[in-house]
Scaffold this active site. Structure first.
Site, PDB file in Angstrom:
ATOM      1  N   LYS A 291       0.819  -1.229   0.000  1.00 53.75           N
ATOM      2  CA  LYS A 291       0.000   0.000   0.000  1.00 53.75           C
ATOM      3  C   LYS A 291       0.844   1.267   0.000  1.00 53.75           C
ATOM      4  O   LYS A 291       0.605   2.191   0.764  1.00 53.75           O
ATOM      5  CB  LYS A 291      -0.994  -0.015   1.159  1.00 53.75           C
ATOM      6  CG  LYS A 291      -1.971  -1.201   1.079  1.00 53.75           C
ATOM      7  CD  LYS A 291      -3.059  -1.152   2.110  1.00 53.75           C
ATOM      8  CE  LYS A 291      -4.091  -2.261   1.954  1.00 53.75           C
ATOM      9  NZ  LYS A 291      -3.591  -3.636   2.060  1.00 53.75           N
ATOM     10  N   ARG A 292       1.826   1.324  -0.881  1.00 52.56           N
ATOM     11  CA  ARG A 292       2.680   2.499  -0.981  1.00 52.56           C
ATOM     12  C   ARG A 292       1.976   3.605  -1.755  1.00 52.56           C
ATOM     13  O   ARG A 292       1.015   3.365  -2.494  1.00 52.56           O
ATOM     14  CB  ARG A 292       4.013   2.146  -1.664  1.00 52.56           C
ATOM     15  CG  ARG A 292       4.863   1.131  -0.882  1.00 52.56           C
ATOM     16  CD  ARG A 292       5.259   1.644   0.489  1.00 52.56           C
ATOM     17  NE  ARG A 292       6.344   0.856   1.089  1.00 52.56           N
ATOM     18  CZ  ARG A 292       6.182  -0.116   1.986  1.00 52.56           C
ATOM     19  NH1 ARG A 292       4.975  -0.440   2.409  1.00 52.56           N
ATOM     20  NH2 ARG A 292       7.216  -0.755   2.481  1.00 52.56           N
TER      21      ARG A 292
END
Lengths: 300, 300
Positions: free
Chosen positions: A105-106
């Site tokens: 989830k960057r």
């Protein structure tokens, strides 16, 4: 490229992915004990225990499940040794023919997203050469910063035949606080869906799907149905089946009529099947993976 | 606890933070050459070059600048060795009295956010004991998943006297695509601001500010002014000054009348001052940090 994942899904007739979120509590006692005895009650001990756990699961699943999804947090919490374990796990899964979706989830401003994209989907320049830091096939991405935070990932996908899944409607209970706010007659997750469609428009593969996918929780089947219509060419990564409450009929909403369009994740129910149903870690995980596959296929 | 940061800001009369986003291009040639000669053109070589770079900056800044903000992406892109460099950098900054804000923009569903919170703000259980993986003082967090994705970080703050800054209005050009959508008469970033206020309500310290802070870009001064009113007890981390275009008068909008309430980040303008103005890496960075401090103080 999403084509690689779709080929694996078709080959195994199995639209599911096994989440590798290895809390130490999930690791069989004897496996933990052996690692702690050899390496001490340290990050290194934990990393070896978890790697052994993951390899056992990969061995048991690789001929029937097309992909694994390691969740970064559960490796970062064991420090550098945990990240070593992540890297080894990804290599082992790829060596065994599995597609690796790294759930990290960057997302950041443009230049920083580019650095993350290099780290997970590309290569990092090093003097006259370059090298891959953590070579996943696919990465989850957070859309809160908008286009310039996501485009660098899409560009890396195009350059290296990789994929991303952008968070659209997440599976957790409070996902609605922001995602379900309505603006201009549309939910925020629908606005994000339209952006995802746009970001992926140039990356449609031979099966008709884009390398820019979407995360759509199994716990919100109505929303999934609406999103399926907004994004016909977008592959969905569907978390929330099993332990989080999503049923086969719920996840079916995320598929298209071609039987494609979604890959459903289960983590705990597979990793901890041996605790619930008995048997060895590998056998129990395999049984549960087969049950899950058949459950989902029967609902399509 | 935000108190620790505020005490350092007051002690140094300097509401700024030096970003450590060390692209290899920013590292002086001779420093890079020495590391590559000793360790090869490898991640290890890059990690040593960057660590040397960071230590030089910390040495030059630690008596006048209260905090550093390493950006995770620029370490993750150098693999395990890059993360070793991050850990060493954080330890070195803390040893030299600096507050460490780790810019990692993490955020996930509850159980996973808890794992991230343990990784960066707490300790990880290991058999009969526990250990800290990456011990930052403070972490940036993404709010897209809502309360159950943020609460685990706030809980870790309460337990270990740590802080978080939640993304509210980011400094990048396309931040408005989602953050500026209007719902029920309010912008999405205002909705997030109200959540941030709520998440931090139980964590107000002795200076009147909460350990749950907000990221508010210097590039949007009008929005900062509105957000300052919605969140009077929230500390703002303000990126976007300098290279991204934010001016002292812009960042002034993020402060309260007590002269507190915000800490302004600059990365490139400090790290690359020697390239622009000449002089050694450390001297040029220090000059620029002083100029920035005085520029901002004069606008308050």
């Amino acid at each position: 490229m999403i084509d690689i994942l779709i080929d694996k899904i078709k080959e195994k007739n199995n639209p599911t992915v096994a989440g590798l979120d290895p809390k130490l509590d999930y690791v069989p006692e004897e496996m933990k004990k052996a690692a702690f005895e050899e390496y001490g009650e340290t990050f290194l001990g934990a990393a070896h225990a978890i790697l052994n756990f993951n390899k056992t699961l990969i061995d048991a699943l690789c001929d029937i499940v097309p992909a694994v999804k390691p969740q970064c947090a559960y490796y970062e919490m064991y420090g550098l040794e945990g990240l070593w374990c992540l890297k080894e796990t990804m290599e082992y899964a790829k060596k065994n023919g599995m597609y690796v979706i790294l759930d990290a989830k960057r997302g950041d401003i443009g230049a920083t997203s580019q650095a993350y994209a290099k780290a997970y989907l590309g290569k990092t320049a090093l003097g006259s050469g370059e090298a891959a830091a953590f070579s996943a096939d696919c990465l989850t991405v957070n859309p809160y910063l908008g286009t310039d935070g996501v485009k660098p990932f899409a560009e890396e996908c195009a350059a290296n035949r990789k994929g991303i899944f952008v968070l659209v409607k997440t599976s957790n209970q409070s996902s609605g606080e922001l995602q379900d706010l309505k603006s201009g007659g549309k939910f925020i997750y629908e606005h994000v869906a339209e952006l995802v469609k746009e970001w992926g428009a140039d990356l449609i593969g031979t099966h008709g799907y884009s390398s820019v996918g979407a995360v759509v929780g199994a716990t919100y089947p109505e929303q999934a149905e609406a999103l399926r219509k907004i994004m016909p060419h977008t592959y969905f990564l569907v978390p929330g089946y099993g332990a989080q409450g999503g049923k086969a009929a719920d996840v079916a909403k995320s598929f298209n009529k071609d039987g494609l369009g979604a890959i459903v994740n289960a983590s705990r129910s597979i990793m901890c099947a041996y605790q619930k149903h008995g048997g060895t870690l590998g056998d129990a995980a395999r049984q549960e993976a087969i049950r899950m596959r058949d459950d989902i296929l029967s609902a399509l």
